[in-house]
Design a protein around this motif. Structure first.
Motif, short mmCIF file in Angstrom:
data_model
loop_
_atom_site.label_atom_id
_atom_site.label_comp_id
_atom_site.label_asym_id
_atom_site.label_seq_id
_atom_site.Cartn_x
_atom_site.Cartn_y
_atom_site.Cartn_z
N SER A 1 41.57 23.67 37.10
CA SER A 1 41.63 23.64 35.63
C SER A 1 40.05 23.45 35.50
O SER A 1 39.69 24.36 34.17
N PHE A 2 39.55 24.45 36.68
CA PHE A 2 37.89 24.48 36.38
C PHE A 2 37.89 26.29 35.46
O PHE A 2 37.16 26.34 34.42
N ILE A 3 38.64 26.68 36.24
CA ILE A 3 38.52 27.99 35.51
C ILE A 3 38.99 27.80 33.72
O ILE A 3 38.49 28.32 33.39
N GLN A 4 39.86 27.41 33.92
CA GLN A 4 40.19 26.92 32.39
C GLN A 4 39.18 26.20 31.32
O GLN A 4 39.17 26.93 30.61
N GLN A 5 38.87 25.84 32.08
CA GLN A 5 37.22 25.26 30.74
C GLN A 5 36.87 25.60 30.80
O GLN A 5 36.52 26.24 29.73
N LEU A 6 36.27 26.95 31.57
CA LEU A 6 35.23 27.87 31.46
C LEU A 6 35.17 29.19 30.31
O LEU A 6 34.99 29.11 29.67
N ARG B 1 25.12 23.52 40.00
CA ARG B 1 25.83 23.55 40.00
C ARG B 1 27.24 23.38 40.14
O ARG B 1 27.21 22.53 39.03
N THR B 2 28.22 23.61 40.29
CA THR B 2 30.04 23.69 40.04
C THR B 2 30.52 22.41 41.00
O THR B 2 30.98 22.37 40.55
N GLY B 3 29.85 23.08 42.33
CA GLY B 3 31.12 22.06 42.86
C GLY B 3 32.32 22.70 43.58
O GLY B 3 32.57 22.20 44.27
N PHE B 4 32.23 24.43 43.43
CA PHE B 4 33.08 24.83 43.75
C PHE B 4 32.39 25.92 44.15
O PHE B 4 31.35 26.53 44.36
N THR B 5 33.89 26.58 45.16
CA THR B 5 33.09 27.68 46.15
C THR B 5 34.29 28.98 45.34
O THR B 5 35.56 28.51 44.94
N LEU B 6 34.15 30.21 46.41
CA LEU B 6 34.94 31.30 45.70
C LEU B 6 36.57 31.10 46.42
O LEU B 6 37.54 30.74 45.75
N HIS B 7 36.61 30.73 47.55
CA HIS B 7 37.96 29.43 47.80
C HIS B 7 38.64 29.50 47.14
O HIS B 7 40.00 28.84 46.86
N ASP B 8 37.68 28.10 46.82
CA ASP B 8 38.74 27.33 45.69
C ASP B 8 39.13 27.59 45.00
O ASP B 8 40.17 26.74 43.75
N VAL B 9 38.95 28.77 44.18
CA VAL B 9 40.08 29.27 43.05
C VAL B 9 40.56 30.59 43.04
O VAL B 9 40.94 31.27 42.41
N LEU B 10 40.18 31.06 44.74
CA LEU B 10 40.97 32.22 44.24
C LEU B 10 42.86 31.72 44.85
O LEU B 10 42.83 30.40 45.74
N LEU B 11 43.51 32.57 44.16
CA LEU B 11 45.22 32.49 44.67
C LEU B 11 44.87 32.94 46.66
O LEU B 11 44.59 33.26 46.84
#
Length: 447
Positions: free
Chosen positions: A146-151, A55-65
């Motif tokens: 930050s999550f996307i950048q680390q990925l 699990r990452t703890g994030f949803t798609l909604h969390d990382v969308l503009l």
């Protein structure tokens, strides 16, 4: 218990194995529609055919503009019909078994019954792929997150949960072992001073608990994101047996073990002992097992400057060896990870029984017995078959009982005359036991 239940549900409702069973009731809410997951790099195994997800703890909604005002992506959920699964079974074993509860005493022969009972109504919830496509065209990924950048920096694959099975109502899963005149199949008393005559276990599955899920991979580039509808099939290791004709699924198990554990054959006796002592230590400590698993999985991803650190003295010897053996570090970490994955599939009682078997030096005979079991169609039903009764003959009676209990916990009921009855298609559970026995036998230098 929860993992056994979810695996059974997937086997009954999804023969193609596209759904992944949730293995722990803790954190099941992180496997809901639109949640984002990471897939572990380790491959599927014969005893764990589902991918390993984190699990990452994030949803798609969390990382969308942000999108159009007032439009929520939660509206793309879909519910479908419910299915009720009910199971009630009881197995009876009569006489012929005598179990040692204490080194100074032996219980009388008797009978035992094992029962399982549950009724659960899973409901399917999914995300419309058509709605996801519309969302993909309308909204971009927030590349500053930050999550996307680390990925992106670590080149980690990302997966989106698109479908789940959840419990539509609260359910209870029960298991019980009842003893008559002192008989106790699970043999807790082999390792403990006290025993119970009626062992009952149950787990409450709350309403809305995620039981299984399906994912689709997301590819992200410069804010745009795509869904991988046709993922490439993983390259599977060719199944072969070096000596003689193919032995069916047993041949696949043997091939996988030989490949995954090949580094152990090259180790010195001193290093084999270090690995063995480390594995023995984690078999009695769940937290230590988790720590070692995590550290071994990280080794292939790290460069030469990476330092393995631990506060546990039981892990320090192995970590120091790995730190000073860069040539074999990755292969050794992968071999240990494979063994730990098999141990994860076993019950805690089995781990204790395995340690007792190691002390009694009966692992090699148990390995031959389990090898015979794997030759039969354990995933085809509950047809009984015979094994060589000599494999159940041990110098001491309690060693025979210990072995019967060890196999019983993987889903095969054994009798002293060599008759075996598989329950609930136990091939994967028996394969995991075979891997554990093989590794302990090899690491201990047994013949």
């Amino acid at each position: 218990m929860f993992k056994k239940l979810t695996k059974f549900i997937v086997n009954q409702m999804d023969p193609c194995k596209e759904l992944v069973p949730v293995e722990s009731i803790a954190g099941n809410e992180h496997f809901r529609p639109l949640y984002l997951l990471k897939k572990k790099t380790k491959p599927k195994t014969i005893f764990h055919r589902a991918p390993y997800y984190q699990r990452t703890g994030f949803t798609l909604h969390d990382v969308l503009l942000p999108g159009k005002e007032g439009k929520s992506i939660e509206s793309i959920h879909q519910d479908s019909s419910q299915f009720t699964l009910t199971k009630t079974c009881a197995d009876q074993a009569d006489g012929g078994l005598s179990i040692s509860f204490d080194p100074a005493s032996v219980e009388l022969k008797g009978a035992a019954s094992l029962s399982k009972e549950f009724s659960i109504t899973p409901q399917k919830k999914s995300v419309s792929l058509e709605s996801l496509e519309e969302l993909r065209r309308e909204r971009e990924i927030n590349m500053d997150h930050s999550f996307i950048q680390q990925l992106q920096r670590r080149d980690i694959s990302l997966y989106l949960v698109t479908e789940i099975l959840e419990a539509s109502e609260e359910a209870i899963y029960k298991e019980s072992t009842k003893a008559d005149r002192g008989f106790k199949t699970k043999l807790y008393a082999t390792l403990c001073a006290q025993s119970t005559r009626d062992d009952k276990q149950s787990i409450v599955i709350p309403k809305g608990c995620t039981l299984a899920f399906r994912t689709i991979q997301i590819h992200i580039r410069d804010g745009a994101w795509d869904l991988d509808y046709f993922p490439a099939e993983p390259v599977r290791m060719q199944a072969y047996v070096a000596d003689g004709p193919s032995l069916g699924k047993l041949g696949v198990v043997v091939t996988e073990i030989n490949y995954s554990c090949r580094i152990f054959l090259e180790l010195s006796s001193d290093l084999l002992l270090i690995v063995l002592n480390t594995i023995k230590a984690v078999m009695t400590d769940k937290n230590l097992l988790e720590e070692l698993s995590q550290k071994m999985e990280e080794v292939p991803e790290q460069n030469d400057g990476y330092e393995l650190k631990t506060e546990s003295p039981d892990l320090q010897g192995l970590f120091s060896t790995l730190q000073h053996s860069p040539r074999d570090r990755v292969l050794l970490a992968e071999g240990i990870t494979y063994v730990l994955d098999a141990l994860h599939e076993l019950m805690e009682d089995q781990l204790l029984l395995l340690l007792e078997s190691l002390e009694r030096k009966i692992v090699s005979q148990q390995l031959k017995l389990v090898e015979i079991l794997l030759k039969h169609g354990l995933d085809k039903g509950q047809e009984s078959f015979l094994v060589d009764s000599e494999l159940l003959s041990f110098p001491h009676e309690e060693e025979q009982m210990l072995t019967i209990a060890l196999v019983e916990l993987s889903g095969v009921q054994l009798q002293e005359d060599g008759s075996a009855v598989p329950r609930d298609q136990p091939f994967e559970a028996v394969a995991a036991l075979f891997v554990a026995l093989y590794a302990l036998n090899l690491l201990s230098g047994s013949k």
